[in-house]
Design a protein around this motif. Structure first.
Motif, PDB file in Angstrom:
ATOM      1  N   GLN A 222       0.839  -1.213   0.000  1.00 24.87           N
ATOM      2  CA  GLN A 222       0.000   0.000   0.000  1.00 24.87           C
ATOM      3  C   GLN A 222       0.868   1.255   0.000  1.00 24.87           C
ATOM      4  OE1 GLN A 222      -3.349   0.054  -0.545  1.00 24.87           O
ATOM      5  NE2 GLN A 222      -2.884   2.246  -0.786  1.00 24.87           N
ATOM      6  N   ASP A 226       0.898   4.319  -2.623  1.00 24.89           N
ATOM      7  CA  ASP A 226       0.709   5.714  -2.197  1.00 24.89           C
ATOM      8  C   ASP A 226       1.864   6.595  -2.677  1.00 24.89           C
ATOM      9  OD1 ASP A 226      -1.551   4.825  -0.938  1.00 24.89           O
ATOM     10  OD2 ASP A 226      -0.674   4.780   1.083  1.00 24.89           O
ATOM     11  N   GLN A 227       3.075   6.071  -2.603  1.00 23.72           N
ATOM     12  CA  GLN A 227       4.246   6.905  -2.927  1.00 23.72           C
ATOM     13  C   GLN A 227       4.536   6.975  -4.421  1.00 23.72           C
ATOM     14  OE1 GLN A 227       7.708   5.819  -0.647  1.00 23.72           O
ATOM     15  NE2 GLN A 227       8.832   7.679  -1.202  1.00 23.72           N
TER      16      GLN A 227
END
Ligand SMILES: CSC[C@H]1O[C@@H](n2cnc3c(O)ncnc32)[C@H](O)[C@@H]1O
Ligand SMILES: [Zn+2]
Length: 432
Positions: A222, A226-227
């Protein structure tokens, strides 16, 4: 060249039509030259005879992922999840490690592995010259790599990459060919993409494989999305990691599509069931990986997340947990667990001449004392090796045609000295 005959033994071979042979094995120099049923002809002359009565001979085990010096952190930070365990427990302690700590921590692990039947191991760590010297002295086989974490200023990144490069260059093929090397970005969450690209470039220049941690926890997956907007597999594919031969540690959280990508690039997975269970990371999709044709091997990871380096335990866990989670009793049969711990392990680190008892293979093999209650009845020795055996059953270990353990005693290392120095290191680390 010395010709040795081990007679009256039981041998687990790689002949799938007749895998268990009651007979004799011939070793010439550092190679196995033949394995036969029965006894050798009287006309055949050998320099040495070894009586294999009550012994089960099998290939030496191949541990494809670990951090040997982490024996110093065994029992430190139990019962925690990966990220907190790393950030709050492992990394602060590892920051205090000296070359001496890595030397004695690694030697202790090598002792544990050798005495437990592991003849080849992969090690990703720091202070790798000490690790390589320990391997050389022990007679073990190893694939070594200086793991780099890129969460640091640019000049430190450069220094680490230079160190990893020099190490990989200097030690590849050393110790009579028993040491090979790789390049290792620690993980996609500890190395910025441009840094990984530089490591991949070095791997290209030196013609070496890549070893990295990947998709170990759902939190990591995750965070990567996200990054970077991508899951770890697509992220590493995009920045060119899989353009090199790659060995991935863990690969727990994978989709069907990701498994296909890994298969397409012939990426190998080191499955670490003990570590994954202890850190509550999850259970890797090993039956699906095997069905897709991905090469899967086994690793212990470090002793801080396992907490031993017993590859028999990993083979047994691999055979058991996938039955448990899938409800399929043949999800990972004993024969495949054995291959993961031996032949496929060797192939996962691009060694095609160890991991099997067969003519032409390097003489890397072990003997188990089967004159014990848990090896009766003398029926299916592959079943017994996976479901009944443990490291404690190993009595003899031969690597590259040389005995390194005989009658349970390590011949190449001073066990008492290593235990003493290890405890000195531990005391200093915990008192400082
Ligand atoms: C840069 S040297 C290796 C580095 O890896 C850390 N480590 C040990 N076990 C794991 C694991 O399961 N996942 C990720 N990283 C791990 C070890 O503490 C060293 O810092
Ligand atoms: Zn690891």
């Amino acid at each position: 060249m010395k010709k040795t005959c081990i007679k009256n033994g039981i041998f687990i071979t790689s002949d799938t039509s007749n895998p268990v042979i009651r007979g004799y094995m011939v070793i010439e120099g550092n190679r196995i030259t033949s394995i036969h049923e029965g006894s050798p002809a009287e006309s055949e002359i050998f320099d040495e005879y070894i009586d294999g009565t009550n012994k089960l001979y099998m290939p030496g085990l191949v541990n494809t992922h670990g951090h040997a010096a982490m024996s110093l952190l065994r029992g430190y930070g139990d019962d925690m999840a990966l990220q907190i365990w790393l950030e709050q427990k492992m990394w602060p302690m590892e920051a205090k490690f000296t070359t001496q700590d890595v030397k004695w921590g690694t030697l202790l692990s090598i002792l544990e592995m050798l005495k437990g039947g592991t003849t080849t191991f992969v090690d990703m760590y720091d202070h790798m010259n000490e690790v390589a010297q320990a391997v050389e002295q022990s007679g073990m086989r190893a694939c070594l790599t200086r793991g780099v974490i890129g969460l640091c200023p640019p000049d430190v990144q450069v220094a680490k990459l230079n160190e990893a490069t020099e190490f990989a260059k200097n030690w590849h093929g050393k110790a009579d060919g028993r040491i090979t090397t790789m390049m290792s970005p620690h993980a996609p969450y500890t190395c910025p993409p441009d840094y990984i690209e530089k490591i991949v470039q070095v791997a290209h220049d030196l013609n070496l494989p890549i070893h990295t941690h990947m998709s170990e926890t759902s939190r990591e997956v995750q965070a990567n999305v996200d990054q970077y907007g991508l899951r770890p597999v697509a992220h590493l594919e995009k920045i060119g990691v899989f353009s090199r031969p790659t060995l991935v540690a863990h690969g727990v959280h994978l989709t069907d599509e990701e498994i296909e990508v890994l298969k397409r690039y012939d990426v190998r997975i080191s499955h670490n069931p003990g570590s994954n269970l202890k850190l509550a990371s999850g259970v890797a999709r090993v039956p699906e990986l095997l069905r897709a044709g991905v090469k899967v091997s086994l690793g212990t990871d470090g002793a801080a997340s396992n907490n031993n380096l017993d590859m028999f335990e990993e083979m047994r866990l691999a055979a058991l947990i996938h039955k448990g989670v899938s409800g399929d009793p043949v999800a990972v049969p004993a024969t495949e667990a054995l291959l993961m711990g031996t032949k496929w392990g060797a192939e996962s680190i691009w060694l095609d001449n160890v991991g099997q008892l067969a003519p032409g293979m390097k003489a890397d093999f072990i003997a188990l004392d089967i004159d014990q209650p848990h090896f009766l009845p003398k029926t299916d020795f592959i079943s017994h090796a996976i479901y009944s055996a443990s490291a404690k059953d190993v009595v003899d270990v031969c690597v590259d045609g040389k005995w390194v353990v005989r009658g349970g005693q390590c011949l190449t290392l001073d066990e008492e000295k290593i235990k003493f120095e290890f405890e000195q290191c531990f005391d200093r680390l915990t008192q400082s």
